[in-house]
Design a protein around this motif. Sequence first.
Motif, PDB file in Angstrom:
ATOM      1  N   ASP A 141      -0.846   5.024   8.903  1.00 33.78           N
ATOM      2  CA  ASP A 141      -0.851   4.999   7.432  1.00 33.78           C
ATOM      3  C   ASP A 141       0.397   4.326   6.885  1.00 33.78           C
ATOM      4  O   ASP A 141       0.324   3.550   5.930  1.00 33.78           O
ATOM      5  CB  ASP A 141      -0.958   6.433   6.874  1.00 33.78           C
ATOM      6  CG  ASP A 141      -2.322   7.048   7.125  1.00 33.78           C
ATOM      7  OD1 ASP A 141      -3.247   6.285   7.464  1.00 33.78           O
ATOM      8  OD2 ASP A 141      -2.462   8.272   6.988  1.00 33.78           O
ATOM      9  N   TYR A 142       1.542   4.613   7.490  1.00 34.45           N
ATOM     10  CA  TYR A 142       2.785   4.025   7.001  1.00 34.45           C
ATOM     11  C   TYR A 142       2.820   2.523   7.257  1.00 34.45           C
ATOM     12  O   TYR A 142       3.222   1.734   6.395  1.00 34.45           O
ATOM     13  CB  TYR A 142       3.991   4.700   7.654  1.00 34.45           C
ATOM     14  CG  TYR A 142       5.309   4.235   7.089  1.00 34.45           C
ATOM     15  CD1 TYR A 142       5.733   4.672   5.837  1.00 34.45           C
ATOM     16  CD2 TYR A 142       6.111   3.336   7.776  1.00 34.45           C
ATOM     17  CE1 TYR A 142       6.936   4.237   5.290  1.00 34.45           C
ATOM     18  CE2 TYR A 142       7.314   2.888   7.245  1.00 34.45           C
ATOM     19  CZ  TYR A 142       7.719   3.336   5.997  1.00 34.45           C
ATOM     20  OH  TYR A 142       8.902   2.893   5.470  1.00 34.45           O
ATOM     21  N   ASP A 145       7.779   5.827  11.373  1.00 33.40           N
ATOM     22  CA  ASP A 145       7.482   4.513  10.811  1.00 33.40           C
ATOM     23  C   ASP A 145       6.332   3.793  11.505  1.00 33.40           C
ATOM     24  O   ASP A 145       5.796   2.826  10.956  1.00 33.40           O
ATOM     25  CB  ASP A 145       8.728   3.626  10.870  1.00 33.40           C
ATOM     26  CG  ASP A 145       9.823   4.110   9.931  1.00 33.40           C
ATOM     27  OD1 ASP A 145       9.511   4.968   9.078  1.00 33.40           O
ATOM     28  OD2 ASP A 145      10.971   3.644  10.051  1.00 33.40           O
ATOM     29  N   LYS A 204       0.169  -4.109   3.678  1.00 33.29           N
ATOM     30  CA  LYS A 204      -1.091  -4.306   2.931  1.00 33.29           C
ATOM     31  C   LYS A 204      -1.071  -5.524   2.010  1.00 33.29           C
ATOM     32  O   LYS A 204      -2.116  -6.108   1.711  1.00 33.29           O
ATOM     33  CB  LYS A 204      -1.438  -3.058   2.129  1.00 33.29           C
ATOM     34  CG  LYS A 204      -0.427  -2.659   1.060  1.00 33.29           C
ATOM     35  CD  LYS A 204      -0.841  -1.355   0.386  1.00 33.29           C
ATOM     36  CE  LYS A 204       0.192  -0.883  -0.620  1.00 33.29           C
ATOM     37  NZ  LYS A 204       0.365  -1.786  -1.741  1.00 33.29           N
ATOM     38  N   ASP A 205       0.119  -5.938   1.550  1.00 33.10           N
ATOM     39  CA  ASP A 205       0.215  -7.091   0.653  1.00 33.10           C
ATOM     40  C   ASP A 205       0.530  -8.384   1.395  1.00 33.10           C
ATOM     41  O   ASP A 205       0.873  -9.398   0.784  1.00 33.10           O
ATOM     42  CB  ASP A 205       1.292  -6.835  -0.406  1.00 33.10           C
ATOM     43  CG  ASP A 205       0.919  -5.671  -1.322  1.00 33.10           C
ATOM     44  OD1 ASP A 205      -0.285  -5.519  -1.619  1.00 33.10           O
ATOM     45  OD2 ASP A 205       1.829  -4.919  -1.720  1.00 33.10           O
ATOM     46  N   SER A 233      -7.850  -1.369  12.274  1.00 31.41           N
ATOM     47  CA  SER A 233      -7.334  -0.193  11.578  1.00 31.41           C
ATOM     48  C   SER A 233      -8.406   0.866  11.349  1.00 31.41           C
ATOM     49  O   SER A 233      -8.087   2.021  11.076  1.00 31.41           O
ATOM     50  CB  SER A 233      -6.730  -0.599  10.232  1.00 31.41           C
ATOM     51  OG  SER A 233      -7.709  -1.194   9.405  1.00 31.41           O
ATOM     52  N   LEU A 272       0.291   0.451   7.548  1.00 33.13           N
ATOM     53  CA  LEU A 272      -0.627  -0.242   6.637  1.00 33.13           C
ATOM     54  C   LEU A 272      -0.066  -0.313   5.222  1.00 33.13           C
ATOM     55  O   LEU A 272      -0.293  -1.296   4.506  1.00 33.13           O
ATOM     56  CB  LEU A 272      -1.992   0.455   6.644  1.00 33.13           C
ATOM     57  CG  LEU A 272      -2.759   0.387   7.971  1.00 33.13           C
ATOM     58  CD1 LEU A 272      -4.077   1.154   7.880  1.00 33.13           C
ATOM     59  CD2 LEU A 272      -3.027  -1.059   8.372  1.00 33.13           C
ATOM     60  N   SER A 273       0.683   0.721   4.817  1.00 33.17           N
ATOM     61  CA  SER A 273       1.279   0.689   3.483  1.00 33.17           C
ATOM     62  C   SER A 273       2.342  -0.405   3.371  1.00 33.17           C
ATOM     63  O   SER A 273       2.576  -0.948   2.294  1.00 33.17           O
ATOM     64  CB  SER A 273       1.890   2.054   3.137  1.00 33.17           C
ATOM     65  OG  SER A 273       3.096   2.274   3.862  1.00 33.17           O
ATOM     66  N   ARG A 274       2.987  -0.748   4.498  1.00 36.25           N
ATOM     67  CA  ARG A 274       4.039  -1.763   4.477  1.00 36.25           C
ATOM     68  C   ARG A 274       3.506  -3.184   4.563  1.00 36.25           C
ATOM     69  O   ARG A 274       4.162  -4.130   4.113  1.00 36.25           O
ATOM     70  CB  ARG A 274       5.025  -1.512   5.636  1.00 36.25           C
ATOM     71  CG  ARG A 274       5.825  -0.225   5.546  1.00 36.25           C
ATOM     72  CD  ARG A 274       6.763  -0.233   4.337  1.00 36.25           C
ATOM     73  NE  ARG A 274       7.711  -1.342   4.397  1.00 36.25           N
ATOM     74  CZ  ARG A 274       8.932  -1.255   4.908  1.00 36.25           C
ATOM     75  NH1 ARG A 274       9.357  -0.078   5.381  1.00 36.25           N
ATOM     76  NH2 ARG A 274       9.741  -2.290   4.924  1.00 36.25           N
TER      77      ARG A 274
END
Length: 477
Positions: free
Chosen positions: A110-111, A106, A117-118, A55, A113-115
């Motif tokens: 950035d999008y 989608d 990341k957890d 990333s 990684l936001s989905r």
Amino acid sequence: MQTDLIIKENELIDPAIYPEDQRGLVEDFNARIKRLTGIITGIGKEYHTIWVINSKTMDMDLYRSTGENTNRSAVALGFQFDNYDRFIEEYVDRFVVTNIESIQRDVKMDYVLSRIKDGDLFTLDYMRLADDGNMSYHQMAFALAGQPGETDNFILAFRDIDKTIRKHIADKRYLREQLDIVETLSRDYYNIFKINPKTGDVVILKLDGYVTKGMEGAGEKVYSYDVLYKQYVKDRVYSEDQEWMYNAISLETIKSKLKDNSEYVSSYRVMDKGEVHYYQFTYILINANVPNSDLLAGFKNVDDIVASAKERQNLEILASTDLMTGILNRGSGERKVIDAMANNKAGMLCILDIDKFKEFNDKLGHNVGDKVLRGIADVLKITFRDEDIIFRLGGDEYAAYVMNLNDEEAGKVVLERLFSEIAKMDFPELEERKVCVSAGAAFYKGGVKQSFEELYKLADSGVYESKKIDGSAVTFR
């Protein structure tokens, strides 16, 4: 290409060989590796193609490609564009055919990684255009290649879900018998019919479009399939498609098509008020689990889809063409050669440069120079075959990849024919000046690990040597 993240469990470090005060660190390292390989192995059971992406740098490494249900062009694209942003942009543009705008949004880094990341799995379903021109349900999946906060790498995986989706639809269909299915189809289809394949009885469930002679509106009245089938084709279908259509929607053909599939779809043309329009029919089983289940048939206009497909095709042709000469531009030409090499198609790469081209522009004017550029492109078209790849590199440089030609003697014959055609070029504005070219050629034997860049450098070095020779000449490398 393999990623350095692939570590087998039997290659893990043995804590016993380390002092006691260091064993905790070793065990922690082993645990992290197991978690990482566990994630990749889990995805690997279902996904046929897996890339590992950093990333930070956006570099891509191919972890796995089984070849099963894999779009070869899509894999080759990953090798050509090993930067995630560039690859995913090209992939969506070339292969995704539904919900393109939302998919483009989608898949942005950035999008994604936001989905994930957890530690969650993020998936996108879409229709994919395959190498053979067919479309199928497909899925992309994204996941961290390790534990949250411990890795910069994530996974991009692909799989074909066509059978899964269609089976799911079939399994649920009995719950939506008539009206539920009609409501679903009604969003797209003007005319919808329920058909008993054993008796040929037809009931009209929706009739917002053309009304076939002998039929009325939706209701409980029962009609013979022959009224729908024969009368509709005779009165509505474009004359050139009628014979095909009679066979395509006969009950015998439909039952045969639905033996192994729960859905039968095809397209045809309609003549309406002197204009030809594109239509699509769909036949589906109401309950795929019941032998001789009733069918639903839907008919709809697909002019917009056909128009957008043609427009997209025209834009693709425009984007791949060199506007000056009408042959392929550098980007599209190189992609085709790279794809040919990826598929082990042997050939000769020839690069040629027009000698003293600057003189044509400086002494005779750019209009004359442009005529020479177009003239060389025309000669390339008549010298090489349709299966060969010819393209303009830029300026006064051209290239050709001659398929299935991998020895110098045969190469000489082809290039001598090319030089002979170039010598015949005769423009009054040239004032008796002759057009000559310097060429370099190199061979890709097929089945050998060699990149396009390596092959290009070899051929290009031959051009430099040929420049030392008067007249048109080629140097083989």
